[in-house]
Design a protein around this motif. Structure first.
Motif, PDB file in Angstrom:
ATOM      1  N   CYS A 477       3.029  -4.445  15.905  1.00 31.83           N
ATOM      2  CA  CYS A 477       2.053  -3.784  15.121  1.00 31.83           C
ATOM      3  C   CYS A 477       1.453  -3.831  13.662  1.00 31.83           C
ATOM      4  CB  CYS A 477       2.909  -2.889  15.235  1.00 31.83           C
ATOM      5  SG  CYS A 477       4.151  -2.013  17.183  1.00 31.83           S
ATOM      6  N   ILE A 478       0.397  -2.906  13.606  1.00 33.91           N
ATOM      7  CA  ILE A 478      -0.133  -3.192  11.985  1.00 33.91           C
ATOM      8  C   ILE A 478      -0.662  -2.240  11.782  1.00 33.91           C
ATOM      9  CG2 ILE A 478      -1.558  -4.986  11.081  1.00 33.91           C
ATOM     10  CD1 ILE A 478      -2.113  -6.393  13.061  1.00 33.91           C
ATOM     11  N   ILE A 479       0.176  -1.902  10.653  1.00 35.01           N
ATOM     12  CA  ILE A 479      -0.741  -1.226   9.574  1.00 35.01           C
ATOM     13  C   ILE A 479      -1.366  -1.588   8.368  1.00 35.01           C
ATOM     14  CG2 ILE A 479       0.238   1.030   7.914  1.00 35.01           C
ATOM     15  CD1 ILE A 479       3.204   1.740   9.670  1.00 35.01           C
ATOM     16  N   LEU A 480      -2.845  -0.974   8.606  1.00 36.38           N
ATOM     17  CA  LEU A 480      -3.348  -2.130   7.241  1.00 36.38           C
ATOM     18  C   LEU A 480      -3.670  -0.810   6.278  1.00 36.38           C
ATOM     19  CD1 LEU A 480      -6.090  -4.184   8.442  1.00 36.38           C
ATOM     20  CD2 LEU A 480      -6.889  -2.930   6.411  1.00 36.38           C
ATOM     21  N   GLU A 481      -3.571  -1.153   5.003  1.00 31.37           N
ATOM     22  CA  GLU A 481      -4.273   0.348   4.160  1.00 31.37           C
ATOM     23  C   GLU A 481      -5.079  -0.460   3.299  1.00 31.37           C
ATOM     24  OE1 GLU A 481      -4.541   3.725   2.444  1.00 31.37           O
ATOM     25  OE2 GLU A 481      -3.232   2.972   3.901  1.00 31.37           O
ATOM     26  N   LEU A 482      -6.178  -0.235   2.694  1.00 32.04           N
ATOM     27  CA  LEU A 482      -7.529  -1.230   1.796  1.00 32.04           C
ATOM     28  C   LEU A 482      -7.027  -0.139   0.298  1.00 32.04           C
ATOM     29  CD1 LEU A 482     -10.599  -0.826   4.893  1.00 32.04           C
ATOM     30  CD2 LEU A 482      -8.353  -2.837   4.067  1.00 32.04           C
ATOM     31  N   LYS A 483      -7.696  -1.055  -0.725  1.00 29.28           N
ATOM     32  CA  LYS A 483      -7.612  -0.846  -1.880  1.00 29.28           C
ATOM     33  C   LYS A 483      -8.692  -1.051  -2.624  1.00 29.28           C
ATOM     34  CE  LYS A 483      -3.997   2.516  -2.317  1.00 29.28           C
ATOM     35  NZ  LYS A 483      -4.204   3.623  -1.742  1.00 29.28           N
ATOM     36  N   THR A 487      -4.689  -3.393  -6.211  1.00 30.41           N
ATOM     37  CA  THR A 487      -3.986  -4.576  -5.925  1.00 30.41           C
ATOM     38  C   THR A 487      -3.102  -4.256  -4.164  1.00 30.41           C
ATOM     39  OG1 THR A 487      -1.234  -3.856  -6.381  1.00 30.41           O
ATOM     40  CG2 THR A 487      -2.766  -5.045  -8.707  1.00 30.41           C
ATOM     41  N   PRO A 488      -2.533  -5.469  -3.430  1.00 22.84           N
ATOM     42  CA  PRO A 488      -2.090  -5.141  -2.062  1.00 22.84           C
ATOM     43  C   PRO A 488      -1.332  -4.785  -2.697  1.00 22.84           C
ATOM     44  CG  PRO A 488      -2.953  -7.516  -2.837  1.00 22.84           C
ATOM     45  CD  PRO A 488      -3.381  -6.606  -3.977  1.00 22.84           C
ATOM     46  N   GLU A 489      -0.435  -5.174  -3.146  1.00 18.65           N
ATOM     47  CA  GLU A 489       1.214  -4.415  -3.501  1.00 18.65           C
ATOM     48  C   GLU A 489       1.106  -3.625  -3.326  1.00 18.65           C
ATOM     49  OE1 GLU A 489       0.493  -8.484  -4.193  1.00 18.65           O
ATOM     50  OE2 GLU A 489      -0.200  -7.321  -5.359  1.00 18.65           O
ATOM     51  N   GLU A 490       0.373  -2.420  -4.255  1.00 15.28           N
ATOM     52  CA  GLU A 490       0.491  -0.829  -4.150  1.00 15.28           C
ATOM     53  C   GLU A 490      -0.431  -0.233  -2.363  1.00 15.28           C
ATOM     54  OE1 GLU A 490      -1.775   0.235  -8.690  1.00 15.28           O
ATOM     55  OE2 GLU A 490      -2.368  -1.753  -7.843  1.00 15.28           O
ATOM     56  N   ALA A 491      -1.142  -1.149  -1.972  1.00 20.32           N
ATOM     57  CA  ALA A 491      -1.022  -0.789  -0.457  1.00 20.32           C
ATOM     58  C   ALA A 491      -0.344  -0.457   0.098  1.00 20.32           C
ATOM     59  CB  ALA A 491      -2.977  -1.374  -0.515  1.00 20.32           C
ATOM     60  N   LEU A 519       3.775  -4.669  10.540  1.00 20.71           N
ATOM     61  CA  LEU A 519       3.144  -5.109  10.236  1.00 20.71           C
ATOM     62  C   LEU A 519       3.014  -4.061   8.751  1.00 20.71           C
ATOM     63  CD1 LEU A 519       1.773  -8.829  11.380  1.00 20.71           C
ATOM     64  CD2 LEU A 519       4.457  -7.938  10.829  1.00 20.71           C
ATOM     65  N   ALA A 520       2.705  -4.305   7.494  1.00 23.90           N
ATOM     66  CA  ALA A 520       2.222  -3.169   6.626  1.00 23.90           C
ATOM     67  C   ALA A 520       1.733  -4.968   5.804  1.00 23.90           C
ATOM     68  CB  ALA A 520       3.422  -3.474   5.371  1.00 23.90           C
ATOM     69  N   VAL A 521       0.142  -4.710   5.942  1.00 21.78           N
ATOM     70  CA  VAL A 521      -0.772  -5.596   5.518  1.00 21.78           C
ATOM     71  C   VAL A 521      -1.879  -4.538   4.268  1.00 21.78           C
ATOM     72  CG1 VAL A 521      -3.095  -6.567   5.822  1.00 21.78           C
ATOM     73  CG2 VAL A 521      -1.379  -6.459   7.954  1.00 21.78           C
ATOM     74  N   GLY A 522      -1.870  -5.329   2.848  1.00 24.85           N
ATOM     75  CA  GLY A 522      -2.644  -4.342   2.069  1.00 24.85           C
ATOM     76  C   GLY A 522      -3.848  -5.377   1.898  1.00 24.85           C
ATOM     77  N   ILE A 523      -5.165  -4.912   1.593  1.00 28.12           N
ATOM     78  CA  ILE A 523      -6.385  -5.701   1.086  1.00 28.12           C
ATOM     79  C   ILE A 523      -6.241  -4.600   0.267  1.00 28.12           C
ATOM     80  CG2 ILE A 523      -8.549  -6.276   2.330  1.00 28.12           C
ATOM     81  CD1 ILE A 523      -6.772  -7.510   4.621  1.00 28.12           C
ATOM     82  N   SER A 524      -7.183  -6.201  -1.608  1.00 31.94           N
ATOM     83  CA  SER A 524      -7.694  -5.262  -2.525  1.00 31.94           C
ATOM     84  C   SER A 524      -9.451  -5.853  -2.681  1.00 31.94           C
ATOM     85  CB  SER A 524      -6.743  -4.929  -3.206  1.00 31.94           C
ATOM     86  OG  SER A 524      -6.697  -6.230  -3.695  1.00 31.94           O
ATOM     87  N   TYR A 525      -9.963  -5.028  -3.234  1.00 32.67           N
ATOM     88  CA  TYR A 525     -11.228  -5.939  -4.051  1.00 32.67           C
ATOM     89  C   TYR A 525     -10.954  -5.134  -5.584  1.00 32.67           C
ATOM     90  CZ  TYR A 525     -15.838  -6.882  -4.872  1.00 32.67           C
ATOM     91  OH  TYR A 525     -16.821  -7.401  -5.020  1.00 32.67           O
ATOM     92  N   ASN A 526     -11.103  -6.325  -5.933  1.00 35.06           N
ATOM     93  CA  ASN A 526     -11.291  -6.228  -7.394  1.00 35.06           C
ATOM     94  C   ASN A 526     -12.771  -6.478  -8.284  1.00 35.06           C
ATOM     95  OD1 ASN A 526     -11.024  -6.912 -10.499  1.00 35.06           O
ATOM     96  ND2 ASN A 526      -9.241  -7.364 -10.790  1.00 35.06           N
TER      97      ASN A 526
END
Length: 540
Positions: A477-483, A487-491, A519-526
């Motif tokens: 299973c996937i949980i995906l949080e965007l920021k 940072t992806p760690e914060e997501a 699975l916890a997935v964090g994706i970020s954009y700087n």
């Protein structure tokens, strides 16, 4: 006497068959709305809807009820219209001319052949029913009808004309032919004392074709602009509830559908005042087949999404990316501008797609209605290189999912950087919505094996994406949080703090459905470095 068009038994036979369908929905109340129009006379209405929205079923119902070609009491006595105090007054009391304009001959290769076949059949029917009309002309239908009415003033007719605009979609029809066809309809129907009611259906509104006064006697009822009659085309929420109850009673063996899935797959259209509507053909087919499937069958270029956007891909590409991620985009929809060819502007393209049922329209925004249509859009995005970065991201989506499941964040980042390594789209990531659209494209093929829900209520808050395994309950299973700007760690910390994993672990009925890892997935954009970062963590 019965003819091919005049007081034919065809509508009776077809509608009777429809009522014997176990998933038949009674919409005969519409007839009561037509009674005053018939009584008043010289009434003209045109109802336009997308394909597969029940236009022909309703046309058959109207012709079967009013036509004196046969007694249809065996059909209607058990339907809602039988409760009307005027039920017997109007039932099978009128001469009905019922023409399905999409009934084209096998060898028809010209407009002349097409219209002459219609004229000849109608003239034959009229002269058979009214022998004295033999004295008048050979092929002038309106002239013969005027003669009949002059000789017998009570001889007045109800016209039921289905798919009136079918001919405009044929390759052999020229601009000159279109004008001649409009003149044929005008001559037949406008200001004629023999017309009690002209009931016409089609896909594109009359105003698109008739820029002058040819057919201005018609009142038009479109899905986006007029509320009247909307409940008779498409299924309402309450009607689908009843159909699903029947499905549960009728289906022997495993039941492969749930009520929620029917909604996800076939709901999503709206009437003028926000009434939710389902695609009726797809709902019935799904229930009959005990299967959730894509029943949006293609019968030509008008059933292919790319047909509408190919003349101006650049203008709609970013909007397509947003809509495929579940975001509604603003649009000025004018149904009369929805020509079937030479679409140029963004609003013309979206107008046509609303009229043909590919998009729904509500509160000034267009969106993809449901999963059935989402599959059509997904197929297009993965096979049309002209879509640029949208196509490239979609093509990489298999690799993106595999990299995520393997925790390969380097590959994940590389795929997302495609956006900026090629052309830069309108997505400057001023809002997470834009990042969400890009990430959604990168995971497009995951829809084949996951049910992906956006901003699903989970734990103590709302998560950007949850991927529920569909084809393999043992899959991860996937949980995906965007920021954006974090940072992806914060997501991932947000995923943990908000306890989003409870969506899989603690909900009654779902806790035993999934046995894979979460699975916890964090994706970020700087924004400063203009770089993406990814992190994948297994939740304990």
């Amino acid at each position: 006497m019965m003819g091919i068009y005049l007081n034919s038994k065809t509508a009776y036979i077809l509608y009777k068959g429809e009522t014997q369908n176990p998933y038949f929905v009674d919409k005969s109340q519409m007839l009561e709305e037509l009674f005053p129009l018939v009584s008043r006379g010289n009434s003209h209405i045109c109802i336009t809807r997308p394909r597969r929205f029940g236009k022909t079923v309703m046309a058959n119902m109207i012709a079967a009820y009013f036509s004196k070609g046969c007694d249809a009491n065996d059909i209607f006595q058990n339907l809602a219209v039988a409760q009307s105090p005027e039920y017997d007054k109007y039932r099978n009391k009128f001469s009905v001319i019922h023409i399905s304009f999409n009934d084209i001959g096998e060898e028809c290769i010209s407009y002349k052949q097409y219209i002459e076949q219609i004229r000849e059949c109608l003239v034959h029917d009229l002269k058979k029913e009214y022998p004295e009309a033999e004295l008048y002309g050979k092929t002038d239908v309106a002239g013969i009808l005027r003669y009949i009415n002059a000789e017998e003033p009570t001889a007045r007719f109800i016209f039921v004309l289905d798919e009136w605009d079918f001919i405009f979609h044929q390759d052999f029809v020229t601009e000159r032919d279109k004008k001649a066809y409009l003149q044929f309809l005008r001559n037949l129907l406008k200001d004629r004392p023999y017309v009690l009611l002209a009931y016409m259906t089609g896909i594109l509104p009359i105003a698109k074709y008739s820029s002058g006064s040819e057919l201005n006697m018609f009142l038009e009822y479109t899905m986006a602009a007029e509320e009247q009659y909307s409940q008779y085309f498409g299924f309402t929420e309450e009607e689908v509830d009843i159909l699903f109850q029947k499905y549960c009673m009728y289906t022997e063996g495993p039941q492969n559908l749930t009520r929620e899935e029917l909604k996800n797959w076939y709901d999503g259209y709206y009437s003028k005042f926000g009434r939710r509507l389902y695609n009726p053909r797809s709902v019935v087919t799904s229930l009959k087949n005990n299967n959730l499937g894509n029943y949006w069958t293609s019968s030509g270029p008008y059933d292919e999404i790319y047909y509408y956007i190919e003349n101006n891909v650049d203008d709609v590409r970013d909007d397509l990316a947003l809509m495929v991620s579940g975001v509604a985009v603003p649009a000025k929809i004018k149904e009369y501008a929805a020509t079937s060819m030479n679409l140029q502007t963004r609003d013309e393209i979206f107008s046509a797609m609303v009229v043909y049922g590919f998009l729904s329209y509500e509160n000034g925004k267009v969106s993809i209605p449901n999963k059935e249509l989402m599959e059509k859009f997904t197929d297009m995005l993965q096979k049309e290189p002209s879509l640029g970065y949208v196509y490239r991201l979609a093509k990489e989506s298999d690799r993106m999912l595999q990299a995520t499941l393997e925790g390969d964040t380097e590959t994940m980042t590389e795929i997302l950087e495609l956006v900026h390594d090629t052309e830069t789209p309108l997505f400057h990531y001023n809002h997470e919505t834009e990042l969400m659209a890009v990430v959604n494209l990168a995971y497009l093929s995951a829809r084949d094996s996951y049910r992906i829900e956006r901003e699903d209520k989970a734990g103590k808050g709302y998560v950007d994406f949850i991927f529920y395994p569909e084809t393999d309950r043992n899959a991860d299973c996937i949980i995906l949080e965007l920021k954006v700007g974090f940072t992806p760690e914060e997501a991932i910390n947000q995923i943990k703090e908000k306890q989003y994993a409870l969506r899989f672990q603690g909900k009654i009925g779902e806790q035993s459905r999934y046995s894979g890892e979460i699975l916890a997935v964090g994706i970020s954009y700087n924004k400063e470095t203009k770089k993406h970062s990814c992190k994948v963590e297994v939740l304990s």
